[in-house]
Write an enzyme that holds these catalytic residues in place. Structure first.
Site, PDB file in Angstrom:
ATOM      1  N   ASP A  86     -13.199   4.913   1.502  1.00 34.55           N
ATOM      2  CA  ASP A  86     -11.737   4.963   1.624  1.00 34.55           C
ATOM      3  C   ASP A  86     -11.271   6.414   1.662  1.00 34.55           C
ATOM      4  O   ASP A  86     -11.171   7.080   0.631  1.00 34.55           O
ATOM      5  CB  ASP A  86     -11.100   4.223   0.438  1.00 34.55           C
ATOM      6  CG  ASP A  86      -9.579   4.142   0.548  1.00 34.55           C
ATOM      7  OD1 ASP A  86      -9.011   4.730   1.481  1.00 34.55           O
ATOM      8  OD2 ASP A  86      -8.959   3.504  -0.321  1.00 34.55           O
ATOM      9  N   LYS A 132       2.541  11.359  -3.487  1.00 42.52           N
ATOM     10  CA  LYS A 132       1.518  10.600  -4.223  1.00 42.52           C
ATOM     11  C   LYS A 132       0.540  11.527  -4.939  1.00 42.52           C
ATOM     12  O   LYS A 132      -0.014  11.172  -5.977  1.00 42.52           O
ATOM     13  CB  LYS A 132       0.770   9.687  -3.251  1.00 42.52           C
ATOM     14  CG  LYS A 132      -0.256   8.758  -3.902  1.00 42.52           C
ATOM     15  CD  LYS A 132      -0.809   7.794  -2.878  1.00 42.52           C
ATOM     16  CE  LYS A 132      -1.895   6.903  -3.438  1.00 42.52           C
ATOM     17  NZ  LYS A 132      -2.364   5.908  -2.455  1.00 42.52           N
ATOM     18  N   ASP A 172       0.873  -1.176   0.000  1.00 45.10           N
ATOM     19  CA  ASP A 172       0.000   0.000   0.000  1.00 45.10           C
ATOM     20  C   ASP A 172       0.908   1.223   0.000  1.00 45.10           C
ATOM     21  O   ASP A 172       1.476   1.585   1.029  1.00 45.10           O
ATOM     22  CB  ASP A 172      -0.891  -0.030   1.251  1.00 45.10           C
ATOM     23  CG  ASP A 172      -1.751   1.228   1.399  1.00 45.10           C
ATOM     24  OD1 ASP A 172      -1.793   2.040   0.448  1.00 45.10           O
ATOM     25  OD2 ASP A 172      -2.372   1.395   2.458  1.00 45.10           O
TER      26      ASP A 172
END
Length: 529
Positions: free
Chosen positions: A176, A75, A13
């Site tokens: 999420d 990210k 992850d």
């Protein structure tokens, strides 16, 4: 912890704020591997020194003292053209910086476990586009990893939750909310089939935005008292960001916290209650709530059709999130999985599924890993994993640029609409623009806009040397083939001559093969602590 002879089957992850790695143990269970700091998650933070690169907790703790040499939240920039950081004469792209994070995670996993990391599955937000997915895969390649698949984070979470419940039939909503991204996905588990029904979200909505609200509130009060804006001071702003994050986390358990803001010799103490925090961040939470209804509608379901709600990401520990979810869905969220670890665990399970189902003639390295798993894990678990089927949907529409017959204006025609189950093969006929046209350009776009300007061009396919004499409107059959790993192949074929052209979409921005190879060499040789 791991078989010394066989490489470990791993899932990673790669998060905005924290990252984790898991492997499949000898019982066929996914286990998170601690890092060398004895922690199960590693901060996705990188500190650049002159002779080494430091990743993780030390880098995060150094952010205040050396904010100009620390990179956080990379990210959010993965796949972004033109985003480059330079340290000590060396340029770093988001892919390279992400590769350094991956290298530290894998390095620690091998040191702690005593095993060797084999193939990996890396997860991405469900709403990542083709550019961002490919950039994530590139980061893995640069880190020296064999990336066998890029998996959506909600699907990974559902795998981690549902593997022990594969005999049941239920629909699961996965909410999420991570450090930098947000997705909501509806998944159906039926026997050994796991089908994604619909997904949506925002690639730039996450915990950082909640932190920013605290930073802005504190900064405005500090400025009112001292006439100085700490957001304009690099060190003070970084210190405030760390304190804002700590305050946010603490307010999930405490009713109030005190924040000490210091800048240019001035100090202000500010008390922040949970009620105040929820008030200043209500707009952000409302954004996520909107997507719940949108996804439910896209899946053509009602709340009575949803059996379970999974919360993924550390942000979902906030009472306001859990209260909103329960109010909207009428369901109490599942508490049986760790929101920080379930994505890495699900990715490891998916890697095992791929390895056990791999054919030696097509994927020899992965099949060898599958053979090693067959020898080490329980037969019952092996049979279960071999039967798992995962069907995803595409998170963005894929289309073609054409000319509207009536207006003559350029339009973006949808070839594969958003939330289409993949793999998908779709063929549609298009007419040439004029007579005697000897070449045809097929411009491939991604996005929900009706015009090319509102979409992202991701590639082009050209049919050349067509015979002269074709009338305007001659048919060109265009086929879009979208694979399970999110790769797109486009074929254009002239019906009259039979001439065709085919292209696999390689992103127009970012790093090319040569740059990836050079970056890999640099990262492999780099000292990462």
């Amino acid at each position: 912890m791991a078989d010394q002879k066989a490489p470990m089957t791993c899932g990673i992850d790669l998060g905005t704020t924290n990252s984790a790695i898991a492997f499949i143990d000898e019982h066929g269970k996914a286990q998170v591997i601690q890092n060398t700091d004895n922690e199960r998650i590693t901060p996705s933070v990188v500190l650049f020194e002159e002779k080494e690169v430091i990743v993780g907790k030390i880098a995060k703790n150094s952010a205040v003292a050396a904010p100009d040499r620390v990179v956080q939240f990379v990210k959010r920039h993965i796949g972004e053209e033109g985003w480059v950081k330079t340290y000590f004469g060396t340029e770093y792209t988001p892919e390279t910086i992400s590769a350094l994070i991956l290298k530290r995670i894998v390095q620690d996993a091998e040191k702690v476990s005593g095993g060797k990391v084999g193939s990996v599955v890396i997860t991405v937000p469900a709403y990542f586009n083709e550019v961002e997915r490919k950039a994530t895969q590139d980061a893995g390649t640069i880190a020296g990893l064999n990336v066998v698949s890029i998996l959506n984070e909600p699907t990974a979470a559902a795998l981690a939750y549902g593997l022990d419940r594969l005999g049941e039939k239920k629909r699961v909503l996965v909410y999420d909310l991570g450090g930098g991204t947000f997705d909501v996905t509806i998944i159906e588990i039926d026997g050994t089939k796991i089908d994604v029904l619909a997904t949506d979200g925002e690639r730039r909505l996450g915990g950082i935005d909640w932190d920013d609200e605290i930073i802005n509130m504190v900064s405005e009060k500090f400025q009112a008292e001292h006439g100085i804006d700490p957001r304009n001071d690099l060190e003070a702003c970084q210190d405030l960001r760390n304190k804002a994050e700590d305050a946010k986390i603490s307010l999930s358990k405490l009713d109030k916290v005190r924040i000490l803001c210091q800048c240019q010799g001035k100090t202000t103490k500010i008390e922040l209650t949970r009620d105040e925090f929820e008030k200043i961040t209500k707009g952000l939470l409302d954004q996520t709530e909107t997507y719940l209804g949108v996804v439910l509608q896209k899946a053509k379901l009602a709340w009575k059709d949803i059996g379970t709600v999974l919360l993924v990401g550390g942000m979902t520990r906030m009472p306001a999130v859990q209260g909103m979810i329960q109010r909207v869905t009428g369901l109490k969220p599942e508490t049986g999985i760790n929101p920080d670890e379930c994505v890495a665990m699900g990715a490891a399970y998916y890697n095992a599924v791929l390895a056990l189902q791999a054919k030696p003639s097509e994927e020899p390295e992965l099949a060898l890993q599958g053979d090693a798993l067959k020898e080490s894990i329980d037969e019952e678990v092996m049979i279960l994993l071999q039967g798992v089927e995962v069907t995803n949907v595409n998170s963005h529409s894929l289309g073609i640029v054409g000319i509207h017959k009536k207006t003559g204006k350029l339009v973006a025609y949808k070839m594969i609409p958003k939330n289409t189950p993949i793999p998908a093969d779709i063929t549609k006929p298009f007419g040439t623009e004029k007579e005697n046209q000897v070449s045809v350009q097929i411009k491939i776009v991604e996005g929900e806009g009706e015009t090319p300007e509102d979409c992202t061009e991701i590639g082009m396919c050209e049919i050349k040397d067509l015979p002269k004499g074709h009338p305007a409107g001659s048919i060109i059959d265009v086929t879009y083939s979208y694979s399970v790993d999110g790769r797109l192949q486009v074929t254009g074929k002239d019906r009259i001559s039979g001439k065709e052209a085919r292209v696999e979409i390689v992103r127009a921005s970012g790093m090319d093969d040569k740059e990836i190879k050079e970056a890999k060499k640099d990262v492999v040789e780099m000292e990462v602590g």
